[in-house]
Design an enzyme around this catalytic site. Structure first.
Site, mmCIF file in Angstrom:
data_model
loop_
_atom_site.group_PDB
_atom_site.id
_atom_site.type_symbol
_atom_site.label_atom_id
_atom_site.label_comp_id
_atom_site.label_asym_id
_atom_site.label_seq_id
_atom_site.Cartn_x
_atom_site.Cartn_y
_atom_site.Cartn_z
ATOM 1 N N ASP A 1 53.192 60.494 26.778
ATOM 2 C CA ASP A 1 52.438 59.774 25.753
ATOM 3 C C ASP A 1 52.806 58.302 25.846
ATOM 4 O O ASP A 1 53.611 57.904 26.685
ATOM 5 C CB ASP A 1 52.739 60.328 24.353
ATOM 6 N N GLY B 1 53.768 56.525 29.124
ATOM 7 C CA GLY B 1 52.704 55.951 29.938
ATOM 8 C C GLY B 1 51.364 56.019 29.226
ATOM 9 O O GLY B 1 51.221 56.627 28.168
ATOM 10 N N ASP B 2 50.386 55.386 29.831
ATOM 11 C CA ASP B 2 49.019 55.345 29.327
ATOM 12 C C ASP B 2 48.169 56.194 30.258
ATOM 13 O O ASP B 2 48.099 55.927 31.462
ATOM 14 C CB ASP B 2 48.529 53.891 29.323
ATOM 15 N N PHE B 3 47.514 57.230 29.703
ATOM 16 C CA PHE B 3 46.782 58.115 30.608
ATOM 17 C C PHE B 3 45.525 57.493 31.187
ATOM 18 O O PHE B 3 44.830 58.113 31.995
ATOM 19 C CB PHE B 3 46.483 59.487 29.995
ATOM 20 N N HIS C 1 39.010 64.828 21.653
ATOM 21 C CA HIS C 1 38.058 64.499 20.585
ATOM 22 C C HIS C 1 38.238 63.070 20.078
ATOM 23 O O HIS C 1 37.375 62.546 19.371
ATOM 24 C CB HIS C 1 38.139 65.504 19.439
#
Length: 350
Positions: A213, A239-241, A260
């Site tokens: 995350d 991290g940033d996905f 969502h």
């Protein structure tokens, strides 16, 4: 709960309330939301755990104006949230129990998110969403919801607390529906502080986990994982996905109430990154989300879908929309998920 109390908050079904009155009550629902939020913020419910108290005692305990607090409690009691007794006393009701902080299935943190100025304020721009299809939040704040959380750590904490509440509520449901023991190494992508992953590992001591995350979230995960005695079995990766690679080599990847939050193009990006992490292996993807029921079927996902539209820019999806989205991301559905409920969409790479 008494019959009188039951009837009080079921105003939409009361024969003595006209259709026009019902419509006006619904149109002014923001006053009810605001009252419940204020009483949650003041933490009134915790003051009533040991029994009814007078409004004077409650006002002293929570630091509120007595007259104002009485008027808000009286309004809330009309809806079955607290109950007024003789002598200006108030008591908990089954609904108000949800605002207690000592119960594992409480929803106070989620109420605090829904009623917070930064979240609720975006509904003042709902017409922007209606006319453009874009989040009202962006129009109201000049930035996206996620950018706002990054720039305002206190708001981020409110959001993360609410997400932990949701993990507690949904965790047991999914733990009972999925045999996670099949996966020796399990990654929770967008897993927040790790509450759900910790519960999986506690139930299945033979598996290991990876928590992925945003760094500002995972930096706080150590304490929670340590409290649940699973820290040594979890690799925490910040991290940033959208920009950072998702850890490879896991037997399954979990996305719980993540997709969502995003419009289709962004959700596809997330799926493709997980598909890259799986590579040529037999890894599985478990999407834990709602599948919207068709037509006029009662489904609370249809309410939540408006939050997604106005605040975050995401959406709730029906089964056909899920199949299309997963295919665009490199997966195909390998089960028949429940419809009109929180569902497990187990997927395999295409």
């Amino acid at each position: 709960m008494t019959q009188e109390t039951q009837a009080a908050y079921s105003f939409v079904d009361r024969p003595d309330v006209s259709l026009r009155q019902r419509l006006m009550l619904l149109a002014n629902g923001q006053r009810f939301s605001a009252v419940v939020y204020a009483l949650a913020e003041l933490n009134v419910a915790d003051q009533l755990i040991k029994g009814p108290r007078t409004v004077t005692e409650l006002a002293d305990a929570v630091g509120a104006d007595e007259a104002a607090l009485y008027r808000m409690l009286r309004c809330a009691a009309l809806l079955g949230v607290f109950q007024e007794l003789d002598g200006r006393q108030f008591a908990l009701t089954p609904i108000a129990e949800g605002l207690r902080t000592d119960l594992p299935d409480g929803v106070r943190d989620a109420v605090l998110l829904d009623g917070s100025g930064f979240f609720w304020g975006s509904f003042g721009s709902i017409l922007h969403s209606a006319r453009t299809g874009h989040p009202g939040f962006d129009a109201a704040n000049g930035m996206s919801f996620w950018e706002y959380l990054q720039a305002n750590p206190e708001a981020g904490e409110v959001f993360d607390d609410a997400m932990t509440t949701i993990s507690r509520r949904l965790g047991g449901l999914y733990l009972d529906r999925v045999d996670f023991s099949r996966f020796p190494v399990l990654a929770d992508v967008g897993g927040g502080r790790g509450y759900f992953l910790a519960e999986i590992l506690r139930r299945h001591p033979g598996i290991r986990g990876v928590l992925f995350d945003r760094p500002q979230v995972t930096d706080t995960a150590g304490e929670l994982l340590g409290e649940r005695e699973v820290a040594e079995r979890v690799d925490v990766v910040g991290g940033d996905f959208f920009t950072d690679p998702i850890p490879a080599g896991c037997d399954a990847y979990v996305l719980k109430t993540v997709l969502h939050d995003w419009p289709d193009d962004k959700a596809v990006e997330i799926l493709r990154r997980i598909r890259e992490a799986i590579g040529d292996s037999a890894g599985r993807l478990l999407v834990l989300e709602q599948v919207v029921a068709p037509g006029n079927t009662w489904d609370t996902a249809k309410f939540l879908d408006v939050d997604m539209l106005v605040v975050m820019g995401g959406r709730e999806r029906n089964l056909d929309e899920w199949r299309e989205l997963l295919a665009a991301g490199g997966f195909e559905l390998d089960c028949e998920p429940a419809v009109g409920d929180w569902a497990v969409l187990e997927c395999k790479p295409r």
